[in-house]
Design a protein around this motif. Sequence first.
Motif, PDB file in Angstrom:
ATOM      1  N   LEU A   1       1.965 -16.440 -26.798  1.00 17.38           N
ATOM      2  CA  LEU A   1       2.096 -17.892 -26.921  1.00 17.38           C
ATOM      3  C   LEU A   1       2.660 -18.503 -25.635  1.00 17.38           C
ATOM      4  O   LEU A   1       2.151 -19.524 -25.144  1.00 17.38           O
ATOM      5  N   TYR A   2       3.683 -17.878 -25.073  1.00 17.37           N
ATOM      6  CA  TYR A   2       4.316 -18.417 -23.872  1.00 17.37           C
ATOM      7  C   TYR A   2       3.333 -18.452 -22.698  1.00 17.37           C
ATOM      8  O   TYR A   2       3.262 -19.442 -21.972  1.00 17.37           O
ATOM      9  N   ARG A   3       2.593 -17.382 -22.511  1.00 15.23           N
ATOM     10  CA  ARG A   3       1.637 -17.358 -21.404  1.00 15.23           C
ATOM     11  C   ARG A   3       0.565 -18.428 -21.595  1.00 15.23           C
ATOM     12  O   ARG A   3       0.175 -19.106 -20.638  1.00 15.23           O
ATOM     13  N   HIS A   4       0.088 -18.583 -22.831  1.00 15.96           N
ATOM     14  CA  HIS A   4      -0.979 -19.560 -23.106  1.00 15.96           C
ATOM     15  C   HIS A   4      -0.467 -20.989 -22.976  1.00 15.96           C
ATOM     16  O   HIS A   4      -1.104 -21.846 -22.348  1.00 15.96           O
ATOM     17  N   ASP A   5       0.698 -21.263 -23.565  1.00 12.21           N
ATOM     18  CA  ASP A   5       1.185 -22.646 -23.647  1.00 12.21           C
ATOM     19  C   ASP A   5       1.936 -23.092 -22.391  1.00 12.21           C
ATOM     20  O   ASP A   5       1.888 -24.274 -22.037  1.00 12.21           O
ATOM     21  N   ILE A   6       2.644 -22.169 -21.743  1.00 10.88           N
ATOM     22  CA  ILE A   6       3.540 -22.563 -20.645  1.00 10.88           C
ATOM     23  C   ILE A   6       3.063 -22.026 -19.297  1.00 10.88           C
ATOM     24  O   ILE A   6       2.691 -22.779 -18.404  1.00 10.88           O
ATOM     25  N   ALA A   7       3.079 -20.706 -19.133  1.00 11.58           N
ATOM     26  CA  ALA A   7       2.866 -20.108 -17.809  1.00 11.58           C
ATOM     27  C   ALA A   7       1.468 -20.359 -17.253  1.00 11.58           C
ATOM     28  O   ALA A   7       1.304 -20.539 -16.042  1.00 11.58           O
ATOM     29  N   GLU A   8       0.459 -20.369 -18.116  1.00 12.72           N
ATOM     30  CA  GLU A   8      -0.920 -20.517 -17.651  1.00 12.72           C
ATOM     31  C   GLU A   8      -1.514 -21.879 -18.008  1.00 12.72           C
ATOM     32  O   GLU A   8      -2.725 -22.066 -17.933  1.00 12.72           O
ATOM     33  N   ASN A   9      -0.665 -22.798 -18.390  1.00 17.31           N
ATOM     34  CA  ASN A   9      -1.109 -24.127 -18.778  1.00 17.31           C
ATOM     35  C   ASN A   9      -0.835 -25.110 -17.629  1.00 17.31           C
ATOM     36  O   ASN A   9       0.321 -25.458 -17.374  1.00 17.31           O
ATOM     37  N   PRO A  10      -1.858 -25.558 -16.912  1.00 17.54           N
ATOM     38  CA  PRO A  10      -1.627 -26.453 -15.761  1.00 17.54           C
ATOM     39  C   PRO A  10      -0.984 -27.777 -16.151  1.00 17.54           C
ATOM     40  O   PRO A  10      -0.306 -28.404 -15.337  1.00 17.54           O
ATOM     41  N   ASP A  11      -1.184 -28.192 -17.403  1.00 18.33           N
ATOM     42  CA  ASP A  11      -0.565 -29.443 -17.853  1.00 18.33           C
ATOM     43  C   ASP A  11       0.959 -29.359 -17.785  1.00 18.33           C
ATOM     44  O   ASP A  11       1.630 -30.351 -17.480  1.00 18.33           O
ATOM     45  N   VAL A  12       1.496 -28.195 -18.090  1.00 19.13           N
ATOM     46  CA  VAL A  12       2.949 -28.049 -18.180  1.00 19.13           C
ATOM     47  C   VAL A  12       3.609 -28.244 -16.823  1.00 19.13           C
ATOM     48  O   VAL A  12       4.654 -28.899 -16.714  1.00 19.13           O
ATOM     49  N   LEU A  13       3.015 -27.680 -15.775  1.00 18.21           N
ATOM     50  CA  LEU A  13       3.617 -27.815 -14.448  1.00 18.21           C
ATOM     51  C   LEU A  13       3.613 -29.273 -13.997  1.00 18.21           C
ATOM     52  O   LEU A  13       4.603 -29.765 -13.427  1.00 18.21           O
ATOM     53  N   GLU A  14       2.519 -29.984 -14.269  1.00  9.92           N
ATOM     54  CA  GLU A  14       2.464 -31.405 -13.913  1.00  9.92           C
ATOM     55  C   GLU A  14       3.497 -32.193 -14.711  1.00  9.92           C
ATOM     56  O   GLU A  14       4.200 -33.061 -14.163  1.00  9.92           O
ATOM     57  N   TYR A  15       3.589 -31.893 -15.996  1.00  8.28           N
ATOM     58  CA  TYR A  15       4.594 -32.535 -16.860  1.00  8.28           C
ATOM     59  C   TYR A  15       5.998 -32.239 -16.324  1.00  8.28           C
ATOM     60  O   TYR A  15       6.842 -33.139 -16.190  1.00  8.28           O
ATOM     61  N   PHE A  16       6.259 -30.977 -16.001  1.00  5.19           N
ATOM     62  CA  PHE A  16       7.575 -30.534 -15.550  1.00  5.19           C
ATOM     63  C   PHE A  16       7.993 -31.265 -14.271  1.00  5.19           C
ATOM     64  O   PHE A  16       9.140 -31.712 -14.142  1.00  5.19           O
ATOM     65  N   GLU A  17       7.076 -31.426 -13.338  1.00  6.99           N
ATOM     66  CA  GLU A  17       7.428 -32.044 -12.051  1.00  6.99           C
ATOM     67  C   GLU A  17       7.677 -33.543 -12.185  1.00  6.99           C
ATOM     68  O   GLU A  17       8.409 -34.117 -11.371  1.00  6.99           O
ATOM     69  N   GLN A  18       7.109 -34.175 -13.216  1.00  7.04           N
ATOM     70  CA  GLN A  18       7.313 -35.618 -13.381  1.00  7.04           C
ATOM     71  C   GLN A  18       8.387 -35.956 -14.408  1.00  7.04           C
ATOM     72  O   GLN A  18       9.049 -37.002 -14.297  1.00  7.04           O
ATOM     73  N   ALA A  19       8.610 -35.074 -15.390  1.00  6.75           N
ATOM     74  CA  ALA A  19       9.543 -35.377 -16.477  1.00  6.75           C
ATOM     75  C   ALA A  19      10.913 -34.751 -16.275  1.00  6.75           C
ATOM     76  O   ALA A  19      11.760 -34.841 -17.156  1.00  6.75           O
ATOM     77  N   THR A  20      11.142 -34.126 -15.130  1.00  8.76           N
ATOM     78  CA  THR A  20      12.447 -33.527 -14.837  1.00  8.76           C
ATOM     79  C   THR A  20      12.837 -33.875 -13.399  1.00  8.76           C
ATOM     80  O   THR A  20      11.973 -34.236 -12.594  1.00  8.76           O
ATOM     81  N   PRO A  21      14.114 -33.753 -13.043  1.00 11.01           N
ATOM     82  CA  PRO A  21      14.543 -34.038 -11.670  1.00 11.01           C
ATOM     83  C   PRO A  21      14.423 -32.841 -10.738  1.00 11.01           C
ATOM     84  O   PRO A  21      15.168 -32.737  -9.768  1.00 11.01           O
ATOM     85  N   VAL A  22      13.480 -31.933 -11.014  1.00 14.41           N
ATOM     86  CA  VAL A  22      13.384 -30.713 -10.204  1.00 14.41           C
ATOM     87  C   VAL A  22      13.130 -31.016  -8.734  1.00 14.41           C
ATOM     88  O   VAL A  22      13.640 -30.316  -7.844  1.00 14.41           O
ATOM     89  N   ASN A  23      12.356 -32.071  -8.452  1.00 13.69           N
ATOM     90  CA  ASN A  23      12.048 -32.381  -7.055  1.00 13.69           C
ATOM     91  C   ASN A  23      13.235 -33.004  -6.318  1.00 13.69           C
ATOM     92  O   ASN A  23      13.187 -33.169  -5.099  1.00 13.69           O
ATOM     93  N   GLU A  24      14.291 -33.330  -7.057  1.00 13.36           N
ATOM     94  CA  GLU A  24      15.497 -33.878  -6.425  1.00 13.36           C
ATOM     95  C   GLU A  24      16.482 -32.774  -6.052  1.00 13.36           C
ATOM     96  O   GLU A  24      17.493 -33.051  -5.413  1.00 13.36           O
ATOM     97  N   MET A  25      16.174 -31.558  -6.424  1.00 15.67           N
ATOM     98  CA  MET A  25      17.126 -30.470  -6.184  1.00 15.67           C
ATOM     99  C   MET A  25      17.366 -30.252  -4.697  1.00 15.67           C
ATOM    100  O   MET A  25      18.511 -30.096  -4.249  1.00 15.67           O
ATOM    101  N   ASP A  26      16.300 -30.243  -3.909  1.00 15.26           N
ATOM    102  CA  ASP A  26      16.451 -30.039  -2.469  1.00 15.26           C
ATOM    103  C   ASP A  26      17.199 -31.209  -1.831  1.00 15.26           C
ATOM    104  O   ASP A  26      18.063 -31.015  -0.974  1.00 15.26           O
ATOM    105  N   ALA A  27      16.869 -32.439  -2.271  1.00 10.76           N
ATOM    106  CA  ALA A  27      17.519 -33.619  -1.694  1.00 10.76           C
ATOM    107  C   ALA A  27      19.006 -33.651  -2.032  1.00 10.76           C
ATOM    108  O   ALA A  27      19.837 -34.068  -1.221  1.00 10.76           O
TER     109      ALA A  27
END
Length: 614
Positions: A400-426
Amino acid sequence: EAIRLARGVILREYISDVERLSDHLSASMRQTQISQTLQDALARYTQAIPNVRFPWGERNLTEAYRRFLAYVLHRLRQSLDSGGVASYTSEEFSQDLLLVRVSLCANNGSRLARSFVDPLLRKLRSFGFHLHVLDIRQHREVHAKALEAIEQDRKRNRKQENSFGPQQDVTETLRTIAQIKRAYPASAITRYVISGTESEQDVLVLLELAKRNSVRMARSHEDPGVMPVPLFESIASLRRSPEVMRRLWQHPEYAPLLDSWQRWQEVMLGYSDSNKDGGMLTSTWELYKAHRELHHTADDCKVKLRLFHGRGGTVGRGGGPTHSAILAQPPGAFSGQLRVTEQGEVLNWKYSDAVLAEWNLELMIAASLESLLQARTQHADRQARWEEAMEEMSELAYALYRHDIAENPDVLEYFEQATPVNEMDAARIGSRPSRRKKSRKLQDLRAIPWVFGWMQSRHAVPAWYGVGHALQQFAAKSVSQQKLLREMMQNYLLFSDLIRNVELGIAKADLAIARLYAGLVRNPALRKRVFSMLEAEFTRTRTMVMRVAGQRQLLGRNRVLARSIRLRNPYVDPMSLIQVELLHRKQQAESGPDLEYALGATINGIAAGLHNTG
């Protein structure tokens, strides 16, 4: 710089300790004698070292202990002023203290020896002249590229000094290690962690690079050497790790090194990357199996294994109570030695206060002793059944994890916009860049920002995703399967520790606030798909965890922690709302130092409130 500062700190500490020791050792030779060996050592110092300052008077010849310790102080101060390794070593300091101790014990001063000399000797054995040990860490791919580039330069007759790229970074690192070991105590650097280890060749490549840069890996009388520490991180590498280490330990080039380390070998297990790769349940189970099989392999090869657990402060990175984690180790697979990572904020919470520090160390020692003493055959008759159940649930959760999260391109796009991960370096709160490469693939995103983003946005996905599905599917097969889960919760430490950690992760999540972060995702259809998927699995996991634990509410058996989270949330929630607004403004192309400062403040505030960064 870190090694120089640490050395200065510990030498100043020893100087203060010897001054206090001198205060207490006021016995005169008119009242009691000193040993002949101490007399001889004092005579040698008197002849060899002129111009020593005697705090108790230059003509005070009867207080022999104080006179001897004046020379010890002189040598310590010389070492401190030198900035590097002076003529006085930690071994010589230890020998001088032992001379004092033996003399005291031989002349009715045993209580003085126990009260004032022994604590200093213990401190010296623990910290030497280096205070702490620095681990060097680099990814296997960087080593491979560096060696390949060096070979190409050699064929082109190009000098290594004129090289650039990976080979220059690796070469500079190794040469710096060699310089530090010459200029400072060699014990300051003793391990080199190889991230992303996949095969024994990754270790042999490092040995070749070290040889070319004059870094001595083998242990000698003066130098403990540098031990390569393979770090197995992905699910696939964890499964291969026992055979990789068997081949390495049997390799003719590695065997002499192993002998020089008295057959000790350290292996690091990556909790955060294995979680990112396979999810919480599969990561826990594969780490457990790798732990057990590595010990079996080490026994076969007559190797003394010490595991380095790369656990983080958050549940998604292997965090959670250390005491229960130690007890949950495979039966008979604990040598009495282990290493664990502690994150920066965890150091502050657990060790900044002396009482708390002592309490946490006591918990770790108590768990280690209990783990050594517990019967290896405890529940042996049911262990096989429990392991079969874990294997089955792991497969369900992993799929389930590989199908829904690790191999799901939607999740990475969601993650980068719905979390402050891109602010970590700044915000400059990470020790390394968020990504290993410039690609947008999930495998190139480091595990720390992965966990960080989900925790900051109150999703806490790494702590629970896939667990509810696996528990539900397993329990649905029969009533006996449901009874087996309750039995495992009561008697199987690995499973109960897993469930308690998942429960903690769910308790720290807040899907109502996470929904606000989801509103930052620009594609409405993608936002709905991903959040609905996460919400469904969250609800399923919360229901199944409470059912298996026999509770009506989360943290029902840990009221203290439940109250702590309940009291903290009213302060954390407003910061989350402010962070969502600031991220929205940044999406609208608003920028400036004030915005960056405010975002950094919310990141630090939420991390402190949740007791988690990543």
